[in-house]
Scaffold this active site. Structure first.
Site, PDB file in Angstrom:
ATOM      1  N   ASP A   1       0.831  -1.203   0.000  1.00 57.83           N
ATOM      2  CA  ASP A   1       0.000   0.000   0.000  1.00 57.83           C
ATOM      3  C   ASP A   1       0.865   1.251   0.000  1.00 57.83           C
ATOM      4  O   ASP A   1       2.026   1.231   0.425  1.00 57.83           O
ATOM      5  CB  ASP A   1      -0.966   0.003   1.183  1.00 57.83           C
ATOM      6  CG  ASP A   1      -0.259   0.000   2.537  1.00 57.83           C
ATOM      7  OD1 ASP A   1       0.763  -0.714   2.674  1.00 57.83           O
ATOM      8  OD2 ASP A   1      -0.714   0.695   3.464  1.00 57.83           O
TER       9      ASP A   1
ATOM     10  N   GLU B   1       0.215  -1.358   5.645  1.00 56.82           N
ATOM     11  CA  GLU B   1       1.252  -0.821   6.535  1.00 56.82           C
ATOM     12  C   GLU B   1       1.010   0.638   6.871  1.00 56.82           C
ATOM     13  O   GLU B   1       1.273   1.080   7.999  1.00 56.82           O
ATOM     14  CB  GLU B   1       2.626  -0.981   5.879  1.00 56.82           C
ATOM     15  CG  GLU B   1       3.797  -0.655   6.807  1.00 56.82           C
ATOM     16  CD  GLU B   1       4.138   0.832   6.876  1.00 56.82           C
ATOM     17  OE1 GLU B   1       4.811   1.240   7.833  1.00 56.82           O
ATOM     18  OE2 GLU B   1       3.726   1.589   5.961  1.00 56.82           O
TER      19      GLU B   1
END
Length: 415
Positions: free
Chosen positions: A90, A155
């Site tokens: 991400d 994350e």
């Protein structure tokens, strides 16, 4: 086969073109990027006739029904121990496009530097992992360790659907106490720094209730803005005053307690707000327990409410008992430290010396990575990389040669 330079540029460019902004920040998530990564892993298996690889998906679904993918690719070289490299898929939003010199989702290469959102955070981990595979199988080396490449979701928003999900549900299946674990989610320009410690992270949202009224008659209400201003400054002074210890491994070396978001429930200038939210971002050095900080905050709330007359000149005294200050914990990550003499720190330091000709320097940082979840479980984890510290910024970029150097450092550990 492509040259290492061409492969680096292709991988980086492809990844930049796939928008994987975390759904919490309005994005579509990591699914498309995970498909690319899995297909690329399978392509490598075919091109290099890799037979000892097992690719497993550990996908989950978030609270909005969005699939959040995680991939673990294991390479069994018949060794007892394993080198594990963990990258996240991400990214954060691009922000103000006016601050970018190019399209954030179209790679631009200039003077050996590749620009684009995610190029450093955290495509450098993904790209260098693939380059490591290329080096292993083209050079036909016999690695000293097995290899696990892990690509996780979420994350940027706390890893609930990423590494935390893996550790809490599949720990024994994925990890071993003998693993050498590297998280390439940090890095300085010369690559000599190894992050072995992170601060405790405590994010709080204070919900402050007073009494709304017309701006011309403050004595008819209780100004929640004033409560927030005074409470925030008082808490700021109290926490900085008490938790003033120093740990030189960090920069800054002290704990930080910073008010960030402040918003109320009104839009017009002539109304005194009756409700305010105030957020604090606390980064606490490991010697202090966040539970003690929370206890002090709760005590301060009661003291502040009892002394409200010191903070507001004009308010409806009859409503004093209805003043409310509560808080919500948005994030609490307790930090543990990787041992300075752990195998992963020693091996990584040696590789940095061999490849980069630099003496490694151990450090800590206030930001958080997925290493926190592993350290909490007792895994010695090193956070390392090479970069120009442009993560989350406009014109995020990384030097192409540094992606190759990162893979060479990993390879040196395996040789």
């Amino acid at each position: 086969m492509k040259s290492i330079l061409d492969e680096t540029i292709e991988l980086s460019s492809d990844l930049i073109s796939i928008n994987s902004v975390n759904p919490t920040f309005g994005g579509i998530g990591e699914k498309e990027k995970s498909i690319y990564i899995k297909n690329k892993l399978e392509e490598y298996n075919k091109n290099y006739s890799i037979k000892n690889c097992e690719i497993t998906e550990y996908n989950t679904v978030d609270s909005e029904g969005i699939e959040r993918p995680n991939i673990v690719s294991k390479y069994d070289f018949g060794k007892n121990d394993t080198l594990t490299i963990i990258s996240h898929m991400d990214i954060v939003p691009e922000g103000d496009l006016g601050l970018w010199n190019s399209d954030p989702f179209k790679a631009e290469i200039k003077d050996g530097i590749i620009y684009g959102r995610g190029s450093e955070d955290n495509h450098k981990g993904i790209v260098s992992s693939f380059l490591l595979l290329k080096m292993i199988f083209e050079e036909k080396i016999d690695p000293k360790y097995n290899l696990n490449l892990i690509f996780v979701a979420d994350e940027e928003d706390g890893s609930k659907y990423g590494l935390s999900y893996l550790v809490n549900n599949f720990e024994d299946e994925i990890f071993s106490s003998k693993d050498l674990i590297i998280v390439p989610d940090f890095g300085m320009p010369e690559g000599e720094f190894i992050e072995i410690a992170e601060k405790n992270i405590l994010w709080l949202k204070f919900k402050i209730t007073g009494k709304q009224c017309h701006g011309s008659v403050p004595e008819n209400g209780i100004n929640a803005d004033l409560i927030a201003f005074s409470f925030g400054k008082g808490l700021y002074d109290k926490l900085y005053g008490k938790y003033d210890g120093i740990n030189p491994i960090f920069n800054p070396a002290f704990s930080t307690f910073e008010p960030t978001i402040l918003k109320n429930n009104i839009e017009n200038i002539n109304t005194i707000p009756g409700y305010v939210e105030l957020n604090f971002d606390c980064r606490i050095i490991p010697k202090y327990d966040p539970k003690e900080v929370l206890s002090d905050i709760e005590n301060y709330i009661e003291v502040f409410k009892n002394e409200i007359e010191k903070h507001i000149l004009h308010f409806d005294i009859s409503e004093k008992e209805n003043i409310s200050i509560t808080y919500e914990i948005l994030k609490l990550e307790k930090a543990e430290e990787t041992k300075k003499d752990s195998e992963v720190v020693k091996k990584l330091g040696s590789a940095i010396k061999n490849v980069l000709n630099k003496e490694s320097v151990l450090c800590g940082m206030g930001g958080g990575t997925v290493a926190a979840f592993l350290r909490e479980k007792g895994y010695n984890t090193a956070v390392w990389g090479i970069g120009d510290e442009t993560a989350h910024q406009p014109n995020e970029h990384i030097k192409i040669e540094n992606l190759i150097k990162m893979a060479e450092v990993y390879l040196d550990i395996l040789k």
